[in-house]
Design a protein around this motif. Structure first.
Motif, mmCIF file in Angstrom:
data_model
loop_
_atom_site.group_PDB
_atom_site.id
_atom_site.type_symbol
_atom_site.label_atom_id
_atom_site.label_comp_id
_atom_site.label_asym_id
_atom_site.label_seq_id
_atom_site.Cartn_x
_atom_site.Cartn_y
_atom_site.Cartn_z
ATOM 1 N N ILE A 270 1.792 -28.785 17.793
ATOM 2 C CA ILE A 270 2.737 -29.906 17.705
ATOM 3 C C ILE A 270 2.120 -31.018 16.854
ATOM 4 O O ILE A 270 2.759 -31.577 15.962
ATOM 5 N N ILE A 271 0.837 -31.300 17.121
ATOM 6 C CA ILE A 271 0.175 -32.371 16.369
ATOM 7 C C ILE A 271 0.047 -32.013 14.894
ATOM 8 O O ILE A 271 0.212 -32.866 14.030
ATOM 9 N N SER A 272 -0.158 -30.726 14.605
ATOM 10 C CA SER A 272 -0.287 -30.413 13.177
ATOM 11 C C SER A 272 1.074 -30.568 12.486
ATOM 12 O O SER A 272 1.127 -30.961 11.322
ATOM 13 N N ALA A 273 2.167 -30.317 13.195
ATOM 14 C CA ALA A 273 3.494 -30.573 12.598
ATOM 15 C C ALA A 273 3.689 -32.075 12.352
ATOM 16 O O ALA A 273 4.260 -32.486 11.336
ATOM 17 N N VAL A 274 3.183 -32.884 13.284
ATOM 18 C CA VAL A 274 3.267 -34.340 13.115
ATOM 19 C C VAL A 274 2.441 -34.771 11.904
ATOM 20 O O VAL A 274 2.911 -35.513 11.033
ATOM 21 N N SER A 275 1.207 -34.248 11.812
ATOM 22 C CA SER A 275 0.332 -34.615 10.695
ATOM 23 C C SER A 275 0.922 -34.178 9.357
ATOM 24 O O SER A 275 0.896 -34.925 8.390
ATOM 25 N N ASP A 276 1.475 -32.950 9.323
ATOM 26 C CA ASP A 276 2.092 -32.479 8.077
ATOM 27 C C ASP A 276 3.223 -33.405 7.655
ATOM 28 O O ASP A 276 3.379 -33.721 6.477
ATOM 29 N N SER A 277 4.025 -33.846 8.642
ATOM 30 C CA SER A 277 5.139 -34.732 8.306
ATOM 31 C C SER A 277 4.630 -36.073 7.792
ATOM 32 O O SER A 277 5.194 -36.631 6.859
ATOM 33 N N LEU A 278 3.554 -36.558 8.408
ATOM 34 C CA LEU A 278 2.984 -37.833 7.948
ATOM 35 C C LEU A 278 2.488 -37.709 6.509
ATOM 36 O O LEU A 278 2.633 -38.622 5.708
ATOM 37 N N GLU A 279 1.913 -36.532 6.212
ATOM 38 C CA GLU A 279 1.406 -36.338 4.851
ATOM 39 C C GLU A 279 2.522 -36.358 3.821
ATOM 40 O O GLU A 279 2.324 -36.762 2.684
ATOM 41 N N GLU A 280 3.696 -35.897 4.236
ATOM 42 C CA GLU A 280 4.822 -35.851 3.299
ATOM 43 C C GLU A 280 5.596 -37.162 3.226
ATOM 44 O O GLU A 280 6.498 -37.310 2.420
ATOM 45 N N THR A 281 5.278 -38.094 4.134
ATOM 46 C CA THR A 281 6.030 -39.352 4.178
ATOM 47 C C THR A 281 5.639 -40.264 3.014
ATOM 48 O O THR A 281 4.455 -40.433 2.746
ATOM 49 N N PRO A 282 6.630 -40.840 2.321
ATOM 50 C CA PRO A 282 6.318 -41.752 1.219
ATOM 51 C C PRO A 282 5.415 -42.901 1.691
ATOM 52 O O PRO A 282 5.575 -43.392 2.816
ATOM 53 N N PRO A 283 4.461 -43.318 0.838
ATOM 54 C CA PRO A 283 3.431 -44.288 1.236
ATOM 55 C C PRO A 283 3.950 -45.606 1.817
ATOM 56 O O PRO A 283 3.372 -46.101 2.790
ATOM 57 N N GLU A 284 5.029 -46.133 1.279
ATOM 58 C CA GLU A 284 5.548 -47.396 1.819
ATOM 59 C C GLU A 284 5.925 -47.241 3.288
ATOM 60 O O GLU A 284 5.708 -48.122 4.107
#
Ligand code: ADP
Ligand code: MG
Length: 351
Positions: A270-284
Motif C-alpha cells: 500500500i505504501i509503495s502505491a502511495v510513494s509511486d503516486s507521490l513521485e508522479e505528482t506535479p511538484p507544485e
C-alpha cells in the motif's frame, strides 16, 4: 423552462439519498435523517434461479456457511463490478427501503441520489449503475468517485488551486487520488486493502500453526488486535479453526506481534502505491501536500499506527479523517446540498 422550477418545488418535499457503494460496506444517508443504513456489501442468492435470498448483514452471516445451492457474492469485491445483477439488486434494495419507509404518504416525489463508487468501475458500468438507481425509483442519479467523495466528506477544500492527497483504504481496494481545482489530477486504485490483510492472516496462521481460519475470523482478529507499529501493550486473540493435519478443530492464541508480521507485506505494498503516486505528482502540488499532509480514510485507516508508517515512509505529514468509515457517504450528502459542485465533479448521471 418550467422543469427546474418544478424540480425545486418537488425537492422541498423529497428525500435526497447519498449512498457509499463500497467494496466491503454500503452506507446510506437520507436528508433530514442522517446515516440510516450501514451494512456489508454482500448478496446471497440461489445459485440456479438467481433468486435473491438476502442482502447486507443477513447475507454476510451466510458467508462461508452456505449449502451448495446458495451463493454469497460481494458484487464489488475488487473495486470493479464483478456481478452487475447483484450490484443492481443491492442498490435497488436500499433505495426502495429508504424511499418506501416514508409511511402512508405517496411516494412522490422521487429522491435524488448521489452514489460514491470505487474509481476502478468503468464508464459503461457507471452509467448502468446510475440507470439501476433510476429504475429503483430515483428521480436523478449521480455518480462520483470514492476518493473525491471521501475528500469532500473529510471537509477538504477540493476546489482550491492546491494539492490534496487522499488515501482511502477499503475492503477490496485502496484508492489514492491527488485532487486540485475540483478535479482528480492523478488517481490510482490498487487491489490491496482490508481483504488482502484478512487473507494474509489466514495464510500466516495456516503456515505457522497448520490451522485453517475462515475469512470472517481473520477479519475479527485484525480489527481486534492488529497494529501497524509495536503497540504499548501486546494483545492476544484466541481463534478456532480446523487443524490441517488431523482435520480436527483446534484453537490457537495469536499475539498482535504475529499479526503485525503477517500484515507487514500488505502495508508495504500500500505504501509503495502511495510513494509511486507521490513521485508522479506535479511538484507544485507536492509542495502543497508537504504542508497540508496526506489524508487517510476508509476502514483500513483504522489500523492503529498506519498513519505513522505512511508518514515515516513518505516523509509527509499524515492525518486520518474524522470517522473514516463514513467519509464517502458524508461527501455524497454534502454534494446533494451543493448542485453546482455536484454538476462539476460527477462522473456519470442518469435522469
Ligand atoms: P469499502 O469502502 O471498500 O466498502 P470500508 O471503508 O468500509 O471499505 O472498509 C472496510 C475495511 O476496513 C474492511 O476490510 C475492514 O476489515 C476494515 N476495517 C474496519 N475496521 C478496522 C480496524 N479497526 N482496523 C483495521 N481494519 C479495519
Ligand atoms: Mg469506501
Amino acid at each position: 423552462m418550467a422543469l427546474p422550477f418544478v424540480n425545486k418545488i418537488l425537492g422541498l418535499f423529497s428525500h435526497d439519498i447519498g449512498i457509499d457503494l463500497g467494496t466491503a460496506n454500503t452506507l446510506v444517508w437520507v436528508s433530514g435523517k442522517g446515516i440510516v443504513i450501514r451494512e456489508p456489501s454482500v448478496v446471497a442468492r440461489h445459485k440456479k434461479s438467481k433468486e435473491i435470498l438476502a442482502i447486507g448483514t443477513s447475507a454476510k452471516k451466510m458467508l462461508g456457511r452456505t449449502p451448495a445451492t446458495i451463493e454469497t457474492i460481494r458484487p464489488l469485491r475488487h473495486g470493479v463490478i464483478a456481478d452487475f445483477d447483484a450490484t443492481a439488486a443491492m442498490l435497488g434494495h436500499y433505495i426502495r427501503k429508504v424511499h418506501e419507509s416514508g409511511g402512508v404518504l405517496p411516494k412522490i416525489p422521487r429522491p435524488r441520489v448521489v452514489i460514491g463508487i470505487p474509481s476502478g468501475v468503468t464508464e459503461v458500468e457507471r452509467r448502468a449503475v446510475a440507470e439501476a438507481a433510476v429504475s429503483a425509483g430515483a428521480r436523478e442519479a449521480h455518480l462520483i468517485e470514492e476518493p473525491m467523495a471521501a475528500a469532500i466528506g473529510a471537509g477538504l477544500p477540493i476546489e482550491e488551486p492546491e494539492g490534496i492527497f487522499v488515501v482511502d483504504i477499503g475492503g477490496g481496494t485502496s484508492e489514492i487520488a491527488v485532487i486540485s481545482l475540483g478535479g482528480i489530477v492523478l488517481g490510482r486504485s490498487v487491489r490491496i486493502a482490508g481483504d488482502e490483510m484478512d487473507e494474509a492472516i489466514v495464510s500466516y496462521v495456516r503456515l505457522k500453526y497448520s490451522l485453517l481460519l475462515g475469512q470472517p475470523t481473520a477479519e475479527e482478529v485484525k480489527i481486534g488486535i492488529a497494529s501497524g507499529v509495536p503497540p504499548e501493550k501486546e494483545k492476544f486473540a484466541v481463534v478456532r479453526g480446523r487443524d490441517l493435519e488431523t482435520g480436527l478443530p483446534k484453537s490457537v492464541k495469536l499475539a498482535s506481534s504475529e499479526i503485525r508480521e503477517a500484515l507487514a507485506p500488505i502495508l508495504r505494498e500500500i505504501i509503495s502505491a502511495v510513494s509511486d503516486s507521490l513521485e508522479e505528482t506535479p511538484p507544485e502540488l507536492v509542495s502543497d501536500i508537504m504542508e497540508k499532509g496526506i489524508v487517510m480514510a476508509g476502514g483500513g485507516s483504522l489500523l492503529p499506527g498506519i498513519d505513522k508508517i505512511v508518514a515515516e515512509e513518505t516523509k509527509m505529514p499524515v492525518w486520518i479523517a474524522p470517522d473514516p468509515l463514513t467519509c464517502v457517504v458524508r461527501g455524497c450528502a454534502k454534494l446533494l446540498e451543493d448542485r453546482r459542485l455536484l454538476a462539476k465533479i460527477r462522473v456519470s448521471r442518469s435522469f
